[in-house]
Design an enzyme around this catalytic site. Structure first.
Site, PDB file in Angstrom:
ATOM      1  N   HIS A 241       0.815  -1.214   0.000  1.00 26.55           N
ATOM      2  CA  HIS A 241       0.000   0.000   0.000  1.00 26.55           C
ATOM      3  C   HIS A 241       0.850   1.265   0.000  1.00 26.55           C
ATOM      4  CE1 HIS A 241      -0.316  -0.546   4.695  1.00 26.55           C
ATOM      5  NE2 HIS A 241       0.909  -0.350   4.289  1.00 26.55           N
ATOM      6  N   ASN A 242       0.361   2.248  -0.758  1.00 27.38           N
ATOM      7  CA  ASN A 242       0.955   3.588  -0.852  1.00 27.38           C
ATOM      8  C   ASN A 242       2.345   3.607  -1.490  1.00 27.38           C
ATOM      9  OD1 ASN A 242      -0.973   3.889   1.798  1.00 27.38           O
ATOM     10  ND2 ASN A 242      -0.912   5.763   0.565  1.00 27.38           N
TER      11      ASN A 242
END
Length: 349
Positions: A241-242
């Site tokens: 994620h991210n």
């Protein structure tokens, strides 16, 4: 489908040498191709097959020198490898240019479809999905609510794209990709348990990206996980994620990129590389296979290897020293024995 040498030369802006009317209907390797087939030569190692191949048409570089007569018709181009890639792309498009909606499939009324879209059987499209023109959705694909897939993109069988994710123009997602699954976010609790942190962001895949089979890209906790323009990802890669992967970076199979890591542009990352989270990788970085990155790389165009990864040239020197350790140990023992004898003589023992 058949193509004449003249048609191919015109398509590639090449110079024709030989029979312009000879036709081909298939493609093969130069050492195996037969009559009615097209092949190419870009690597000098294969030049010996120029004079033995049975291929009817050959793509060759402009600079290639022919030392004796050959049977094949030649098409000379600036870069035979790139020209062959262009032909294969066109051939693949023509043979895979399906349109229409196969049944059974689920396509709600809120879905917006561009021109010449193909949706294969057993595909499921959520509410408010948008497909651009010439998009190909193969059987068994799942698109969650509000997913956008832009023009000329191809999603092969079994691809899963979770809600609110964006797939750009000319993107290829191979079988089994999972785009937008939850990021690995869990908050430790006083009693030792872990509480899930909702992952409310999405994944944005920009234009001209290709992602290999069974690669997974997690949605952001907040904001977006971003795969920038021109990125090429191999099979079996985990992007957390991210993460943000910069333009034209290529990553080989079984690499794992931990959360919030920022990978620069034009990086080349080998297979089975591991990266910790929250680090930055400078533009142009090259990372050898099976390396482990535990800190940021701040110098552009660095070459790294090892775990933890460090400078590639220094690593080669270290490896050379390591290989010589047995000999060094023997020499040290010999020197110790010499010193012992000299001290014994000096002491009159």
């Amino acid at each position: 489908m058949q193509f004449s040498a003249l048609q191919l030369a015109t398509m590639l802006d090449g110079k024709l040498e030989g029979n312009p009317d000879v036709k081909v209907s298939n493609i093969g390797k130069i050492e195996e191709a037969g009559e009615g087939m097209l092949s190419f030569i870009a690597n000098p190692k294969y030049e010996e097959f120029l004079y033995t191949t049975k291929a009817s048409i050959l793509l060759v570089n402009e600079s290639l020198v022919i030392e004796r007569p050959i049977d094949a018709t030649l098409i000379r181009v600036k870069d035979a490898y790139s020209s062959m890639a262009l032909l294969l792309e066109k051939y693949h498009y023509m043979t895979g240019n399906k349109t229409g909606i196969q049944q059974p499939s689920y396509v709600p009324q809120s879905v917006k479809l561009g021109e010449n879209v193909f949706i294969g059987a057993f595909a499921y499209l959520g509410e408010n999905v948008v497909l651009g023109k010439n998009v190909k959705i193969y059987p068994g694909v799942y698109l969650g609510d509000n997913v956008i897939v832009m023009d000329d993109s191809v999603l092969y069988p079994g691809v899963k794209v979770y809600e609110n994710c964006v797939v750009g123009n000319r993107v290829v997602l191979h079988a089994g990709c999972v785009i937008g699954g939850d990021g690995f976010g869990f908050a430790p609790q006083p009693d030792g348990a872990y509480k899930k942190v909702p992952q409310i962001g999405n994944v944005v895949i920009q234009d001209d990206v290709e992602i290999g089979s069974n690669t997974t890209i997690d949605r952001a906790t907040m904001g977006s996980t971003v795969i920038q323009k021109g990125v090429k990802l191999d099979n079996l890669i985990q992007v957390a994620h991210n993460v943000d992967i910069g333009q034209n970076t290529v990553i080989a199979a079984q690499t794992g990129v931990s959360g919030s890591t920022k990978v620069g542009q034009n990086c080349v990352i080998g297979g089975q590389v591991g990266m910790v989270g929250h680090i930055h990788i400078a533009d142009g970085t090259k990372i050898n296979a099976q390396s482990g990155l535990s800190k940021s790389i701040t110098i552009p165009n660095s070459s790294l290897t090892g775990s933890p990864a460090y400078d590639y040239k220094s690593s080669l020197k270290s490896q050379a020293i390591f290989r010589n350790l047995p000999d060094l140990e023997k020499r040290v023992k010999e020197l110790e024995e010499m010193v012992r004898q000299l001290l014994a003589e000096k002491a009159g023992v």
